[in-house]
Motif scaffolding. Structure first.
Motif, mmCIF file in Angstrom:
data_model
loop_
_atom_site.group_PDB
_atom_site.id
_atom_site.type_symbol
_atom_site.label_atom_id
_atom_site.label_comp_id
_atom_site.label_asym_id
_atom_site.label_seq_id
_atom_site.Cartn_x
_atom_site.Cartn_y
_atom_site.Cartn_z
ATOM 1 N N MET A 1 0.822 -1.208 0.000
ATOM 2 C CA MET A 1 0.000 0.000 0.000
ATOM 3 C C MET A 1 0.851 1.251 0.000
ATOM 4 O O MET A 1 0.538 2.228 -0.673
ATOM 5 C CB MET A 1 -0.920 0.006 1.213
ATOM 6 C CG MET A 1 -2.165 -0.824 0.985
ATOM 7 S SD MET A 1 -3.171 -0.821 2.464
ATOM 8 C CE MET A 1 -4.626 -1.675 1.861
ATOM 9 N N GLU A 2 1.932 1.226 0.773
ATOM 10 C CA GLU A 2 2.808 2.396 0.806
ATOM 11 C C GLU A 2 3.453 2.643 -0.547
ATOM 12 O O GLU A 2 3.702 3.779 -0.918
ATOM 13 C CB GLU A 2 3.872 2.239 1.898
ATOM 14 C CG GLU A 2 3.359 2.744 3.239
ATOM 15 C CD GLU A 2 4.186 2.262 4.419
ATOM 16 O OE1 GLU A 2 5.393 2.011 4.233
ATOM 17 O OE2 GLU A 2 3.611 2.127 5.516
ATOM 18 N N ALA A 3 3.676 1.572 -1.280
ATOM 19 C CA ALA A 3 4.235 1.717 -2.625
ATOM 20 C C ALA A 3 3.129 1.956 -3.658
ATOM 21 O O ALA A 3 3.376 1.935 -4.862
ATOM 22 C CB ALA A 3 5.039 0.481 -2.995
ATOM 23 N N LYS A 4 1.891 2.178 -3.179
ATOM 24 C CA LYS A 4 0.721 2.407 -4.042
ATOM 25 C C LYS A 4 0.499 1.274 -5.044
ATOM 26 O O LYS A 4 0.118 1.498 -6.192
ATOM 27 C CB LYS A 4 0.807 3.767 -4.737
ATOM 28 C CG LYS A 4 1.003 4.892 -3.724
ATOM 29 C CD LYS A 4 0.261 6.154 -4.062
ATOM 30 C CE LYS A 4 0.191 7.064 -2.828
ATOM 31 N NZ LYS A 4 0.299 8.475 -3.095
ATOM 32 N N ILE A 5 0.747 0.051 -4.586
ATOM 33 C CA ILE A 5 0.437 -1.130 -5.397
ATOM 34 C C ILE A 5 -0.852 -1.720 -4.818
ATOM 35 O O ILE A 5 -0.895 -2.065 -3.638
ATOM 36 C CB ILE A 5 1.574 -2.162 -5.310
ATOM 37 C CG1 ILE A 5 2.852 -1.576 -5.922
ATOM 38 C CG2 ILE A 5 1.192 -3.461 -6.004
ATOM 39 C CD1 ILE A 5 4.092 -2.421 -5.656
ATOM 40 N N SER A 6 -1.902 -1.808 -5.638
ATOM 41 C CA SER A 6 -3.190 -2.243 -5.090
ATOM 42 C C SER A 6 -3.179 -3.738 -4.781
ATOM 43 O O SER A 6 -2.766 -4.556 -5.593
ATOM 44 C CB SER A 6 -4.325 -1.896 -6.040
ATOM 45 O OG SER A 6 -4.114 -2.528 -7.264
ATOM 46 N N SER B 1 -6.861 2.788 1.204
ATOM 47 C CA SER B 1 -5.687 1.989 1.568
ATOM 48 C C SER B 1 -5.001 2.458 2.848
ATOM 49 O O SER B 1 -4.413 1.658 3.565
ATOM 50 C CB SER B 1 -4.696 1.981 0.410
ATOM 51 O OG SER B 1 -4.498 3.280 -0.080
ATOM 52 N N GLY B 2 -5.095 3.744 3.170
ATOM 53 C CA GLY B 2 -4.343 4.250 4.307
ATOM 54 C C GLY B 2 -4.977 3.994 5.662
ATOM 55 O O GLY B 2 -4.345 4.206 6.690
ATOM 56 N N SER B 3 -6.223 3.543 5.684
ATOM 57 C CA SER B 3 -6.926 3.497 6.965
ATOM 58 C C SER B 3 -6.813 2.160 7.680
ATOM 59 O O SER B 3 -7.313 2.008 8.783
ATOM 60 C CB SER B 3 -8.404 3.815 6.744
ATOM 61 O OG SER B 3 -8.999 2.776 6.003
ATOM 62 N N VAL C 1 -12.010 -1.005 3.154
ATOM 63 C CA VAL C 1 -12.868 -0.063 2.439
ATOM 64 C C VAL C 1 -12.722 -0.296 0.941
ATOM 65 O O VAL C 1 -11.609 -0.371 0.434
ATOM 66 C CB VAL C 1 -12.512 1.397 2.788
ATOM 67 C CG1 VAL C 1 -13.349 2.368 1.969
ATOM 68 C CG2 VAL C 1 -12.717 1.659 4.269
ATOM 69 N N PHE C 2 -13.841 -0.438 0.252
ATOM 70 C CA PHE C 2 -13.829 -0.644 -1.182
ATOM 71 C C PHE C 2 -14.390 0.589 -1.884
ATOM 72 O O PHE C 2 -15.299 1.239 -1.375
ATOM 73 C CB PHE C 2 -14.678 -1.859 -1.553
ATOM 74 C CG PHE C 2 -14.183 -3.130 -0.936
ATOM 75 C CD1 PHE C 2 -13.169 -3.866 -1.528
ATOM 76 C CD2 PHE C 2 -14.710 -3.577 0.262
ATOM 77 C CE1 PHE C 2 -12.697 -5.025 -0.945
ATOM 78 C CE2 PHE C 2 -14.249 -4.742 0.850
ATOM 79 C CZ PHE C 2 -13.229 -5.468 0.248
ATOM 80 N N GLY C 3 -13.827 0.890 -3.041
ATOM 81 C CA GLY C 3 -14.339 2.010 -3.815
ATOM 82 C C GLY C 3 -15.512 1.585 -4.674
ATOM 83 O O GLY C 3 -15.551 0.458 -5.164
#
Lengths: 424, 424
Positions: A346-351, B63-65, B69-71
């Motif tokens: 997540m930190e690397a913005k990889i879903s 992702s940060g929380s 959570v889904f979009g």
């Protein structure tokens, strides 16, 4: 263009998969909207795919194009809507309208009141062009009155119905390009090439995307030339993006003929010509889904022949890059490892898809089949072995090959894989 | 809440700067919309700031929380709009309505026809809650019927007018959180803390952002408790985000009381309670602009006291990270260097302002003043010296300090600066 109900069959496998795998919300009406290339209600995966697609479009048109393109964001409704789409669809407060109709006065007076209410009610836009034409003047200062430059926008538009009285939504992309009259033909060619290359970049079979000139009899009023970027759906060809060379008539009309204000420094003083590049995001999304769906034969573990469906979406577009699952071993510890990995991705913005949270027992085979239909690029399985040696299993959607990799290398491997695919 | 025309003065400096520096499009109507916290027409910088804000909101909620959570992405209009906002605003095809009114029949028949047309016309949404409630059922499979989880969405909504007959647009953020009834109060507190922390993270003076309980007499129908995240504007307090603990009534109503379908595995079987977190993107954007605008006194090169306006937007939110300009030296060569740098920044997704393209002569002082008002983080000046030694000048918006740096280090320096600010 074809109607959905006539040619149901070629669309059905794709629709079913999209509903089963969280791309679009279930329901017949929703599926019909999607099938017609209109906005529909999207599930988590469809939503993410759409985000990725819009992001890529934006990047390619603004920063990636080496051209001067600025983003704008205009309103989707306007009070003086006569210029845009002729004010065909208006937002009316229904209580107000009902009140007018229930007045105890003559039919003529009611008619007048309703006409006045309609006039006051904002009309919703059918395209993004008008907003960009209005922003031309404030943008001139930005570029020091120098041509060429462009204004980009993505947003919601409304399509009037074909008689049903029920307008539909569509999300459009729009680049409006202002250039000198003598270069407008070259720029139309430039943007056609640029757009076609972009569509093909993300395609599994690029030849399904093509461009073709709009026949003279189909030209819109203002346009001298038009080109369509077309996708070859199993049920026929549909346009994804349309480019028009529009001259200066609409720009002049929007600014009430104030020629001196519109003139740009370009060797001599000229009113620029306008090229519009308008795309349909929802149909584009469907094109990439349709293009990437592969139906493959495969043998299961008991040598039975089965159909394997794989959504081979481009790594950059795929809504889920990694699914995290657990194999044999102490569940609590394995989940903890997964949570650490999840955070790292997540930190690397990889879903990531947190498959390890699922408590329903599933075989690895069923899981892989599900992830293939979701278009998940890689599946990572953490097991007892990981706790001992740090090694985990990595399965690729495209090769179906499983390899062993150390847990410390996995994030960089996937990052590099995606950015390599982006650069091809 | 205050009306804009009454309290014009405290807003004016901000509005003027926003119009001068490409944040919002010029014009009185547009400025009024912006001042009222509604969607308005944004220029390139406002558009980019809005993108960054939405991106950060999305990341923090999904992702940060660390929460599930889904979009989703639902439609902004629906045919059976009676449930959502009571179908207050409807999209009517004006030609159709005019035809009905001009029929040569009795007033009663016309009335019936118009009522039927209204019924067929889609109503536009006033909030995103209803869409998420409808998506609850299809999402249950995703989470294996396990609570808690959330559905996130951002999108256009329409606010009915206060009698003027002219609805306005607002872009909302929405998190709808489903949890067990006995934890709903704790979750409301959790999300209040999470949201307040988020707003404060990007603030220059965090204490201007606060939270306060909604008084009992202002609770919406379904809610048992409510909390508002408030910003202290110079002209008064305005809510940016509102959290409601809504119970299960609306969820039950949306799914027609199908209790067994709605039940989740959560120790015992329960219908979840709903917590809604609704934000106004446009007002949030104004809060950050207002919060980051500093009016400083400074002496110019001739020892005259001048006012310096600086938009100290958080590095992550600032729409332009780097302005590229040229100093003394051979223009053609210097521009070539700038183009190389521009490309490098763009590939690293660092937004650049190509100041070197501007051919109007400006002093460095004027340029800095302009960039400070735009909120540009760093100004890079390429000059003769750069061609000889590779060294360039780097000026910081926040310290106004100029330093010399080698061209090979500049991209990494700025990347690291932004990601460090992101992690605080």
């Amino acid at each position: 263009s074809t109607t959905w109900t006539e040619d149901l069959d070629p669309l059905r496998p794709l629709l079913q998969l999209c509903m089963d795998r969280y791309y679009i919300s279930p329901g017949q009406t929703n599926a019909e909207l999607f099938g017609r290339g209109m906005s529909c209600s999207y599930g988590p995966l469809g939503m993410e795919l759409r985000r990725n697609l819009l992001e890529q479009w934006w990047h390619s048109v603004t920063s990636g194009s080496r051209a001067q393109v600025f983003g704008i964001n205009t309103l989707s409704s306007s009070k003086d809507g006569e210029t845009d789409g002729g004010g065909q669809v208006r937002m009316v407060e229904s209580e107000k309208l009902k009140q007018l109709l229930q007045q105890d006065v003559s039919k003529e007076l009611i008619l007048q009141d309703v006409q006045a209410l309609l006039q006051r009610s904002p009309s919703v836009r059918t395209h993004l062009l008008q907003g960009a034409l209005e922003q031309f003047l404030p943008s001139l200062e930005l570029v020091n009155r120098k041509l060429p430059f462009g204004l980009a926008e993505t947003g919601l538009c409304f399509q009037p119905s074909d008689g049903s009285g029920c307008p539909a939504e569509a999300t459009q992309t729009s680049l409006v390009w202002f250039c000198s009259p003598r270069t407008s033909s070259q720029w139309l060619d430039h943007w056609t090439r640029q757009r076609l290359t972009w569509w093909r970049k993300f395609a599994l079979s690029p030849s399904d995307f093509s461009s073709s000139d709009v026949p003279a009899e189909e030209l819109v009023e203002a346009a001298s030339r038009g080109v369509r970027i077309i996708y070859n759906f199993p049920w026929g060809q549909e346009p994804l993006e349309t480019l028009w060379s529009r001259g200066d008539a609409e720009l002049m009309q929007t600014h009430k003929g104030a020629r001196s204000k519109l003139q740009c420094r370009n060797g001599r003083k000229t009113v620029p010509h306008v090229i519009s590049v308008t795309g349909n995001v929802d149909r584009g999304l469907m094109a990439f889904l349709s293009n990437s769906l592969q139906l493959l034969k495969r043998e299961d573990s008991k040598q039975r022949l089965q159909q394997r469906k794989v959504l081979k979406l481009h790594p950059v577009l795929a809504p889920v890059k990694v699914a995290l699952d657990i194999g044999r071993g102490a569940t609590v510890e394995l989940r903890r490892v997964c949570e650490g990995l999840l955070q790292e991705f997540m930190e690397a913005k990889i879903s990531v898809w947190p498959g390890y949270l699922d408590t329903m027992p599933t075989s690895m085979e069923q899981l892989n089949a599900k992830y293939d239909e979701m278009g998940v690029l890689f599946t990572v399985v953490v097991s007892e072995n990981t706790l001992e040696s740090g090694l985990l299993q990595l399965r690729s959607r495209d090769t179906t090959i499983r390899e062993t990799m150390h847990i410390s290398e996995i994030k960089n491997f996937i990052s590099r894989y995606i950015s390599a695919a982006d650069k091809i």
